[in-house]
Every structure is written in structure tokens, then in C-alpha cells.
Design an enzyme around this catalytic site. Sequence first.
Site, PDB file in Angstrom:
ATOM      1  N   ASP A  97       7.448   6.475 -32.617  1.00 23.05           N
ATOM      2  CA  ASP A  97       8.437   5.406 -32.986  1.00 23.05           C
ATOM      3  C   ASP A  97       9.941   5.827 -32.498  1.00 23.05           C
ATOM      4  OD1 ASP A  97       8.837   3.044 -34.631  1.00 23.05           O
ATOM      5  OD2 ASP A  97       6.862   3.341 -35.418  1.00 23.05           O
ATOM      6  N   ASP A 198      12.015   0.428 -33.119  1.00 26.39           N
ATOM      7  CA  ASP A 198      11.867  -0.022 -34.430  1.00 26.39           C
ATOM      8  C   ASP A 198      13.325  -1.103 -34.482  1.00 26.39           C
ATOM      9  OD1 ASP A 198      10.939   0.250 -37.311  1.00 26.39           O
ATOM     10  OD2 ASP A 198      12.981   0.401 -37.829  1.00 26.39           O
ATOM     11  N   GLU A 248      10.286  -3.771 -31.286  1.00 27.02           N
ATOM     12  CA  GLU A 248      10.031  -4.492 -32.536  1.00 27.02           C
ATOM     13  C   GLU A 248      11.008  -5.393 -32.662  1.00 27.02           C
ATOM     14  OE1 GLU A 248       8.923  -4.311 -37.085  1.00 27.02           O
ATOM     15  OE2 GLU A 248      10.385  -3.239 -36.321  1.00 27.02           O
ATOM     16  N   HIS A 321       1.532  -1.525 -39.947  1.00 30.78           N
ATOM     17  CA  HIS A 321       1.851  -0.976 -41.382  1.00 30.78           C
ATOM     18  C   HIS A 321       2.798  -1.804 -42.122  1.00 30.78           C
ATOM     19  CE1 HIS A 321       5.326  -0.227 -38.944  1.00 30.78           C
ATOM     20  NE2 HIS A 321       5.674   0.280 -39.840  1.00 30.78           N
ATOM     21  N   ASP A 322       3.039  -2.729 -41.852  1.00 31.71           N
ATOM     22  CA  ASP A 322       4.026  -3.687 -42.596  1.00 31.71           C
ATOM     23  C   ASP A 322       3.242  -4.939 -43.003  1.00 31.71           C
ATOM     24  OD1 ASP A 322       6.211  -1.968 -42.240  1.00 31.71           O
ATOM     25  OD2 ASP A 322       6.825  -3.322 -40.477  1.00 31.71           O
TER      26      ASP A 322
HETATM   27  C1  GLC Z   1      10.282  -1.931 -39.281  1.00 40.07           C
HETATM   28  C2  GLC Z   1       9.258  -0.915 -39.555  1.00 40.07           C
HETATM   29  C3  GLC Z   1       9.402  -0.868 -41.203  1.00 40.07           C
HETATM   30  C4  GLC Z   1      10.362  -0.575 -41.675  1.00 40.07           C
HETATM   31  C5  GLC Z   1      11.721  -0.914 -40.990  1.00 40.07           C
HETATM   32  C6  GLC Z   1      13.044  -0.284 -41.292  1.00 40.07           C
HETATM   33  O1  GLC Z   1      10.086  -3.265 -39.607  1.00 40.07           O
HETATM   34  O2  GLC Z   1       8.120  -1.223 -38.997  1.00 40.07           O
HETATM   35  O3  GLC Z   1       8.193  -0.209 -41.716  1.00 40.07           O
HETATM   36  O4  GLC Z   1      10.603  -0.613 -42.939  1.00 40.07           O
HETATM   37  O5  GLC Z   1      11.686  -1.231 -39.740  1.00 40.07           O
HETATM   38  O6  GLC Z   1      12.920   0.791 -40.517  1.00 40.07           O
END
Ligand code: GLC
Length: 549
Positions: A97, A198, A248, A321-322
Site C-alpha cells: 500500500d 491509496d 484507489e 477493508h473499507d
Molecule cells: C483509503 C483506505 C482507507 C483509509 C483512507 C485514508 O480509502 O482504503 O482505509 O481510511 O484511504 O487513508
Amino acid sequence: MAKWWKEAVVYQIYPRSFCDTNGDGIGDIPGIISKLDYLKALGIDVIWLSPIYASPNVDGGYDISDYRAIAPEYGLMEDFEQLLHEAHMRKIRIIMDLVVNHTSDQHEWFIQSKSDRENPKRDWYIWRDSFEGREPNRMESVFSGSAWAFEPLSGQYYLHLFANEQPDLNWENPEVRSAVFDTMRWWLDKGIDGFRMDVINLISKPTEALSVDGGMGGNCVNGPKVCEYLREMHREVLSKYDIMTVGETPGVSPFNAIQYSSLDSGPLNMVFQFEHMDIDAGPYGKWTTNKYTLPELKRVLSKWQTELEGQAWNSLFWGNHDQPRVVSRFGDTSSVEFWNKSAKMLATCLMMMKGTPYIFQGDELGMTNLDIHELSEVRDVETLNAYRDLVESKHIYSHNEMMECIRKAGRDNARSPMQWDAGMNAGFTLGVPWLHVNGNYDSVNAEMQINDPSSVFCYYQKLIQLRKQVPVIISGRYELLLPDDDRLFAYKRTEDDNVLLVICNFSNCCFKNNEIFNLLPRQAELLISNYDDRTDSIRPYETLVYIGK
Ligand code: GLC
Ligand code: CA
């Protein structure tokens, strides 16, 4: 260079909840090493490791205080190097990540930046004066409340799109970009195989977002210079390695996705889009008990399949995980039979599409949403902030209504410990787990499933093997069938004269002689199904994949 990532199946590990070896209740790197043979048996090719860097852990490790150090609770750098080595010996790649929209407020860069206005690191973050004694503008954080926090040491506000403890980096500053690129090279030179980036489409903020005028602020997704920064990153770093990258990118359109990841010249290999994750959102976003409809789910997923065709590569996922657990969200957990069938049906529906599939840890066992009884069990900062905002400050939901939303959509649902066996704490830890283990671990666990041919695990194994054996699954064109049917999700994949027909019943109904059987390809042969026998009906949550001409 060969595009190995098009044929790969990725498995996401959330390290905190994967496997604990020293009894502190927190998963660790030696725990991951101990389960590599399990992952090899499943058949995956790539591990995406959620953050394992040094972090005060305000946001599950997405608040990083040192990009080049391993969090002590996860192990030592030597443990990480051993993990990489052991994974590579098994022909499993590892992507890490990369969290560089923001750092932790405990990062040395921020500690210096906030110390005074003249500090050389001041401009590494985004500082603004107050407006009429308040925040520069009314922009809101993704985690509720203002996106601006006051820093008394130097008397200005800093921007944080997520938690207060996650200040946003200033990507306008070339020193920031080059520090990030250095860090990326440092990890790639250790031999890692790529990055999941991310919220990477949030790194460039539009002018309105930063203006000191008490206004509404601005939308920080797909800002004006995202492409420019990603192209620079590609030129300086990514192009020099044989790696895979996935961005992402919340709030992208297919147009944006093609800009970020076009097949011929995109700086990234693919992006995660979230449109299918948002189809049940309400006025307060994910905090709702709205239900999705199948025609809408089909429309959105099919739109991405067709609009990226020949232009960019899809990433395929039902959760991470979200997000809540896939089988609880789109399947049926009302009986053991329906749970088993719907978990397999959902896996089929996703893994027969065009793109690179991502399996979130535990989905291969059909793990379900966590049994959250009380607010005191919740660990996730987003959920706790939303509770404070929607229940305590704004009185939009009662306690019970919000608890219902949390049970449906909260991030702890997917973060509960992996269920390895029916022993104490599901075999995750001998200590006290950092988040409680789902009460159903005595009936949903890896040990029970690995050698049971009717298990969700063994079905995932078969699906992964099929992706390696049947080329049309990787490269065939996608076409949705019966778009308005609100129970069946059916589609075709075609390449040359090969045809794949995928039939998924998203309902608990049984229908005879369905019209879909008129669409069977010639010389149809059944590749996989989640029932042992064939009838002339389609049964609850049945899925059938035919191959033919
Ligand atoms: C992304 C991650 C999430 C995190 C956010 C801020 O969306 O997947 O878990 O809280 O970024 O880093
Ligand atoms: Ca541990």
C-alpha cells in the site's frame, strides 16, 4: 513487457487481522509467512498488503509516521524481507500500500512543518490562515467534521481530508514529489512487485478547495494535476520496473479511469472504481439501511466492463477493508444452505468478468459481517466519527438507527480476525484480539473448509484454476444479457468463436425453463456450477457457467 497482472488473482491481506504469532492480539508478519502455503493452495498470484509501516494507528495504519520502517507490532524489517523471499519462492508476488495523499501527524515531516512558519518543511503540507476567526472554508473531511484543523504552535489551519491526525501532503511542492518517488524506489529496490495507491486521485487540490473565503470549499477528487503527477511518477519510477500498479480512485468516471490507466500510455495499470459500492448509498452516504437493486448493480458493473473495453483494464472486487462483507451485502446468510450457495454465486459472477480479481481475506471462506452488539465494540475511526456527527451533533439518527447502519456498512465488518479454525479465538491469537472474533467461527473457518469439496474455499480454488485454463475468461468481450431481470445476472464473454455464458441467480427463487436457456452457446459444456446436479430449473442462488461456440 508481458502484462502478467492481467492473468493474476490478487488476495488482500489486512495484517492486523490475519494471523497473530506472539499473543499480543495483533496479526503480524510471521503470521503471514505461516499462512503462505494456505494462500498457495488457494491459488492466488499476488498479495496486496495493507499498510505495515510505522503508524500511531489512528486509521488502521493508513496514517504513516515513517514510510521506511515496519510497525514494531508487525515485526522487523528482516521479517518483511523474509516474507518477500518466502512469497517469491512460492511464485507469489507482493504489492504494498502506498499512502501518500497524507501522512500521520506524527511523521517527522509534519512535526517540522507545524513547528513554525519559516521551517523548510512548512510548505510540504497545506497551511492556510483563518477566515473571520474560523476555518478558511467549510470543506468537510471524509471522516466527518471540518477538513481543516487549527495548529496553535504556528497559528494556522492545515488541511486533512481524512482524520485530524492525517494531514494532507502538498503535491504542488516538487520536494514532496521527489521524496515520495525516492521512497517508492527504495521499496521497489527491495524487490516488491508494485503498489496499491491509496486515494491517489485526491493528491491535486483545486483552487476552490484551498481558498480562504468561508465558502463551500471544493471537490478534491480528480483534481487538475492528478494526471500530470502520475505521469511524472511513471516517468521517474514506475516505468523502470516490471511491476503492477492499481490506483484507489473514488469518484472516477470511465473517462478518468482511462486517463489514469489507458492500456497503451496510462501511468497506472488499473484503478479501483467504487460506483457499484455506492449503489445503496443514501443522503448520508454509506450510513443508511437502503437496499440495492439488481438491475442497478448490473447496469453499473456492465457499464465499466463495456466502457473500458479496449481502453483500460478493470479491477474486479466485491469488497475490501473499507466495505462490508460481500456475502452479507449481496448474498443471503439466512440459512447455511443459502450462505454457501450465494457466496459461491457471487464469486462466480465477479471472477468470470473481464479484469483482475481482488479477493479480500476471508471472503474465500464466506466470512460474514461482524456481530456488532454495542458501540463500545467498534474500533474504526470513520464509524466512531460518523456516530458522533449523525447521532450526537446533528441528531439525524437515534442510537438504534445508527447501530443498524453500522452493522450494515461499518468498516469493522470486514476487519474482524481471520477464522482459521474452531479453537480459541478462531485460531487467530492466543491473546485478546484487538477486535472481537465473529461469533460464527465454529461453523465458518478455514480448517473445516480446506478438505471439504463442497466448501466455499474449494469453490474459490476451482474458479481461480479456471481463470488459468480458459483464455476467454481473461480476454473475451463482455455483453450483458437480460438487463431488466431483477433476479438473474447473466452475461456472455466472447473471443473469436469461443463463448462463455455466465448465469447467476441473485434470488432465493426457483424458476423453470427460464428464457436464459435459449441463449446457451452451441456445443455448450458446463464449466462450473454451485449445485452438484443439473435440472431444467434455476434454483436459489444457483450459478452456471457454460462454454461453447
Ligand atoms: C483509503 C483506505 C482507507 C483509509 C483512507 C485514508 O480509502 O482504503 O482505509 O481510511 O484511504 O487513508
Ligand atoms: Ca502479534
